[in-house]
Design an enzyme around this catalytic site. Structure first.
Site, PDB file in Angstrom:
ATOM      1  N   LYS A 202       0.749  -1.220   0.115  1.00 31.60           N
ATOM      2  CA  LYS A 202      -0.008  -0.034   0.115  1.00 31.60           C
ATOM      3  C   LYS A 202       1.018   1.267   0.032  1.00 31.60           C
ATOM      4  O   LYS A 202       1.717   1.426   0.866  1.00 31.60           O
ATOM      5  CB  LYS A 202      -0.898   0.062   1.124  1.00 31.60           C
ATOM      6  CG  LYS A 202      -1.817   1.292   1.501  1.00 31.60           C
ATOM      7  CD  LYS A 202      -3.056   1.168   2.306  1.00 31.60           C
ATOM      8  CE  LYS A 202      -3.591   2.598   2.518  1.00 31.60           C
ATOM      9  NZ  LYS A 202      -4.624   2.485   3.628  1.00 31.60           N
ATOM     10  N   LYS A 256      -2.161  -1.272  -3.727  1.00 28.74           N
ATOM     11  CA  LYS A 256      -3.065  -0.190  -3.712  1.00 28.74           C
ATOM     12  C   LYS A 256      -2.235   1.238  -3.817  1.00 28.74           C
ATOM     13  O   LYS A 256      -1.264   1.114  -3.061  1.00 28.74           O
ATOM     14  CB  LYS A 256      -3.879  -0.331  -2.319  1.00 28.74           C
ATOM     15  CG  LYS A 256      -4.489   0.650  -2.141  1.00 28.74           C
ATOM     16  CD  LYS A 256      -5.278   0.721  -0.721  1.00 28.74           C
ATOM     17  CE  LYS A 256      -6.203   1.933  -0.462  1.00 28.74           C
ATOM     18  NZ  LYS A 256      -6.503   1.979   0.822  1.00 28.74           N
TER      19      LYS A 256
HETATM   20  C1  PBG Z   1      -7.343   3.731   5.599  1.00 24.22           C
HETATM   21  C2  PBG Z   1      -7.708   3.429   4.185  1.00 24.22           C
HETATM   22  C3  PBG Z   1      -7.458   4.117   3.369  1.00 24.22           C
HETATM   23  C4  PBG Z   1      -8.201   3.723   2.055  1.00 24.22           C
HETATM   24  C5  PBG Z   1      -8.452   2.409   2.551  1.00 24.22           C
HETATM   25  N1  PBG Z   1      -8.453   2.309   3.675  1.00 24.22           N
HETATM   26  C6  PBG Z   1      -7.065   5.657   3.178  1.00 24.22           C
HETATM   27  C7  PBG Z   1      -5.653   5.797   3.732  1.00 24.22           C
HETATM   28  O1  PBG Z   1      -4.871   4.986   3.664  1.00 24.22           O
HETATM   29  O2  PBG Z   1      -5.604   7.174   3.914  1.00 24.22           O
HETATM   30  C8  PBG Z   1      -8.355   4.316   0.640  1.00 24.22           C
HETATM   31  C9  PBG Z   1      -9.190   3.784  -0.202  1.00 24.22           C
HETATM   32  C10 PBG Z   1      -9.643   4.396  -1.479  1.00 24.22           C
HETATM   33  O3  PBG Z   1      -8.951   5.454  -1.369  1.00 24.22           O
HETATM   34  O4  PBG Z   1     -10.780   4.402  -2.041  1.00 24.22           O
HETATM   35  N2  PBG Z   1      -6.978   2.801   6.394  1.00 24.22           N
END
Ligand code: PBG
Length: 334
Positions: A202, A256
């Site tokens: 991520k 991601k």
């Molecule tokens: C945070 C989380 C995020 C997303 C899913 N879980 C955002 C972040 O890490 O700030 C992003 C999903 C999206 O942008 O569609 N635990």
């Protein structure tokens, strides 16, 4: 040149592109209903929905309406739904204790969906940001995101979600060691069949902006998430993270965001042959939907193309806010 490649004109690659029938025969990848995980936003209340300005067409739904959405998704043949709670700001604290409250919004939604639509797989988010006064995925002390203390909190959250009936847990926090700790806790508590889809690779991304609006984390977040989420410049590091998470007991792994990171999807699939997913995140959705609403691109075609590209890159499935739209198109024969 490739040994089976006869030179022009013996080989004319356009021959197999001449008609829809020939193109169908030559098609290498396919997008199916079984590839879809639908992320949804949950809010308090009854029969209540609000629009998310930066994600046109996506809404926050109260638990009763999320149950209806899950019924609709199951009816379309979507195998899984993923829940993200919008937490009342009054419940956000520095210790994030609402995260493992058995009756918090997410856990109530899990129970309600499993009671009404047992066949759809319910995936959750394991991270502290919806409950954190500081908007971060981990506990914060003097501006530092604490790793090991956060893992302890995530384990409590894990057990509460498993108890509520979640099928797939999605740790999206990027703390080190959380997969092993979660897996051990699940085994210890008799939840041996609860799956973990690790957000293994991520990245610290600007493409999460609309999501942070959707879960109400935008205002709370101070600074950025670069001390725990990955540097977008890195690729080898993604393989180390995936190897580590699989070794600790992850059943599936995720890359991601999605579209700018297809090279990572391909490397991960080739290196590990494990179930590999991509998250087409909120900013990617907003770009396609926003451009389509302005008449700048054909939204339907761009959506289908973007999702097919995940399959080409080796993904077994995609988390996408387009899931119901694309499911309807797939059912209609595209
Ligand atoms: C945070 C989380 C995020 C997303 C899913 N879980 C955002 C972040 O890490 O700030 C992003 C999903 C999206 O942008 O569609 N635990």
């Amino acid at each position: 040149m490739h040994p089976t490649f006869a030179p022009f004109p013996a080989t004319r690659l356009r021959r197999m592109r001449r008609t829809p029938a020939l193109r169908a025969l030559a098609q290498e990848n396919a997008l199916g209903l079984g590839d879809l995980i639908w992320p949804v936003f949950v809010r308090d209340g009854v029969n209540t929905r609000d629009q998310i300005a930066s994600m046109p067409g996506v809404e926050r739904l109260s638990v009763d309406l999320v149950v209806k959405a899950a019924e609709m998704a199951a009816g379309l043949g979507i195998p899984a739904i993923c829940l993200f709670p919008y937490t009342d700001p009054a419940l956000k604290t520095a210790d994030c204790r609402e995260a493992w409250n058995p009756d918090n919004l997410a856990n109530r939604a899990i129970r309600a969906i499993k009671a009404a639509v047992p066949d759809i797989a319910v995936m959750t988010d394991v991270a502290l940001d919806p409950y954190n006064l500081h908007g971060h995925d981990g506990l914060v002390q003097d501006g530092i995101i604490l790793n090991d203390e956060t893992v302890e909190a995530l384990v409590k959250m894990t057990l509460a979600q498993a108890e509520a009936g979640a099928d797939i847990l999605g740790p999206s926090d990027m703390m080190d060691g959380r997969i092993g700790a979660m897996r051990a806790a699940l085994e210890g508590a008799g939840h041996k069949d609860v799956a973990i889809l690790s957000y293994a690779a991520k990245y610290a991304s600007a493409f999460y902006g609309p999501f942070r609006d959707a879960v109400g984390a935008t205002g709370a977040l101070k600074g950025d998430k670069k001390t725990y989420q990955m540097n977008p410049a890195n690729s080898d590091e993604a393989l180390r993270l995936v190897a580590r998470d699989l070794a600790e007991g992850a059943d599936m792994v995720m890359v991601k965001p999605g579209m700018p990171y297809l090279d990572i999807c391909r490397r991960v699939k080739d290196a590990f042959s494990a179930p590999t997913y991509a998250y087409q995140v909120s900013g990617e959705y907003a770009m396609i939907r926003g451009a389509a609403l302005n008449g700048w691109i054909d939204g339907e075609k761009a959506m289908l193309e973007s999702l097919m590209c995940f399959k080409r890159a080796g993904c077994d499935g995609i988390l996408t806010y387009f899931a119901p739209d694309v499911a309807r198109l797939i059912r209609a024969g595209l």
